[in-house]
Design an enzyme around this catalytic site. Structure first.
Site: not given
Length: 481
Positions: A142, A44-45, A84, A287-288
């Site tokens: 999420h 995540d990130d 996300c 995810d990004n």
């Protein structure tokens, strides 16, 4: 915690019993033993430049570096969105998240009219289930605004036999989270750090599964909360970065990435211990792109690196959605590969269905393509360009398209919309693309040289193609009432 562990064992055995009975109804053939197990690890990130094997000079990631040495490291891998929730919905459905009506991150809400991945969306875990795979989710979900709420689709509706998850971030931080839910049951406080907790949960599920039915292939979606804020890291690891990092907050971030690397190492070691390493495809990605330092009040430890790329998370420049990706499969993937092929998280759907010999209907209008040839040093065929429409982009251009070596981006004369509803949809449809920029990413990784004026012929071709693709996606985007 003792009762929690007992509860885990009971629910785990129950889930396995159900999946075994479903699997028993499917005639087994020789091909069943040839189909790989699949483990998808999603950070995540995590930024493009956050791993040692992607050029970071301070963060230690020996397990991921080793995974890259034994498999493939991709230089041009893209997430489905620069944010996300949209990214995760695109990953699971194999389609632009706009088609599902998820345009941005999903805020907490239990209303059926608020954004979420609806029950009518087809996901690849559902198709893997039907093809005889056991499926497990462990980590961040999420894809909706509320877990254990019947107003919105839950992980089991998306094809997971067994799930252990949080709706969004680990709370109050990665350390000793209190908001995990296992198969619909709230668990309360759990000791440890999130990446280790979710990895241990996946390992426990995997061990029980292999013991109960070693011939049944499985899919694990291991979804880390790290290194998204609120960051918390083991003090022993943080201390190793003192004197190396600029400050304590940066040391916390560096340690956070190293800690998730250790979690990956635990999983890889367990695959070897269970003697299923050779025929297990393990994919690691994000995810990004990385969060911008201090973009919001709690982002004081967000020291993620975009590497050589332009932009950050929430941008349609490269760093918003070009992310690290490593794939490992000893039985099929030759070691030490570095690939420049353009691959996307949208491609997981058709690729996994192909590997699992699962039905993959053409009526789904998938945006991804099968990248199996790329695993074998062959060129994959992409039937659609990669297109992102992110209405809440922090940079000036909300639209971007990658087609071959080329990328074109464009402005929309609109406010920053986090959701598309019947109220603002007329303004969205009336907006036109303008102010194009053109880049050759094979020669200009950092998007430094706009070629729209220097190469008018190519620019005209790309603008025409972008308009067609943009209109197609706009017409198929879900609008909330």
């Amino acid at each position: 915690m003792k009762s929690s562990r007992l509860n885990y064992r009971f629910l785990s055995v129950l889930a396995l019993f159900i999946s075994m009975n479903l699997y028993a109804q499917t005639p087994q053939t020789k091909k069943d033993t040839e189909r790989p197990n699949i483990v998808l690890i999603l950070c995540d990130d995590l930024g493009y430049g956050d791993l040692a094997c992607y050029g970071h000079k301070q963060i230690k990631t020996p397990n991921l570096d080793q995974m890259a040495k034994e498999g493939i490291r991709f230089n041009h891998f893209y997430s489905a969105a620069p944010v996300c929730s949209a990214s995760r919905v695109g990953l699971l459905t194999g389609r632009s998240p706009n088609r599902a009506g998820v345009y941005d991150w999903i805020p907490h809400s239990s209303e059926s009219s608020s954004p979420h991945m609806r029950k009518n969306e087809i996901t690849f875990p559902q198709l893997l289930q039907k093809a005889g795979y056991a499926t497990c989710l462990s980590g961040k979900w999420h894809c909706n605004g509320a877990l254990i709420n019947t107003n919105q689709a839950q992980p089991q509706d998306a094809g997971f036999d067994y799930w252990f998850a949080t709706q969004n971030n680990a709370a109050p931080s990665h350390k000793n989270p209190v908001n995990f839910i296992r198969n619909g049951v709230e668990l309360g406080p759990i000791e440890g750090f999130s990446c280790q907790i979710v990895t241990n949960e996946a390992i426990n599920w995997m061990e029980d599964h292999v013991k109960q039915n070693e011939k049944q292939p499985f899919f694990i979606y291991l979804s880390f909360h790290e290194p998204h804020e609120p960051i918390a890291s083991p003090q022993k690891i943080v201390d190793t970065y003192k004197g190396i990092a600029e400050n304590t907050n940066q040391a916390e971030y560096f340690a956070n990435v190293e800690n998730l690397d250790k979690a990956v190492g635990s999983l890889m070691n367990q695959l070897k211990k269970l003697k299923i390493n050779d025929n297990t495809l393990v994919i690691f990605t994000s995810d990004n792109g990385p969060e911008t330092l201090n973009r919001y009040e709690a982002a004081s430890r967000s020291y993620g690196s975009p590497g050589e790329l332009k932009g950050m998370k929430l941008w349609t420049a490269e760093a918003g959605f070009r992310v690290p990706a490593i794939m490992h499969w000893p039985e099929k993937i030759a070691t030490g590969q570095i690939s420049d092929q353009v691959i996307s998280a949208l491609d997981f759907f058709p690729t996994f269905c192909d590997l699992a010999q699962a039905s993959n209907s053409k009526s789904l209008n998938l945006d991804g393509s099968n990248f199996t040839p790329a695993l074998h040093k062959k060129k994959m065929t992409r039937h659609k360009p990669l297109l992102w429409i992110y209405y809440a982009a922090l940079n000036e251009r909300q639209v971007a398209m990658r087609h071959g070596d080329w990328k074109i981006s464009a402005k929309l004369n609109l406010p920053r919309y986090h959701n598309i509803t019947s109220k603002n949809f007329p303004k969205v449809t009336a907006a036109t693309l303008s102010d194009y920029q053109l880049y050759n990413l094979s020669k200009d990784k950092s998007e430094a040289n706009d070629l729209s004026n220097q190469n008018p012929k190519k620019s005209a071709q790309m603008i025409k193609f972008l308009k067609l693709q943009y209109q197609d996606l706009l017409e198929d985007s879900h609008t909330w009432k």
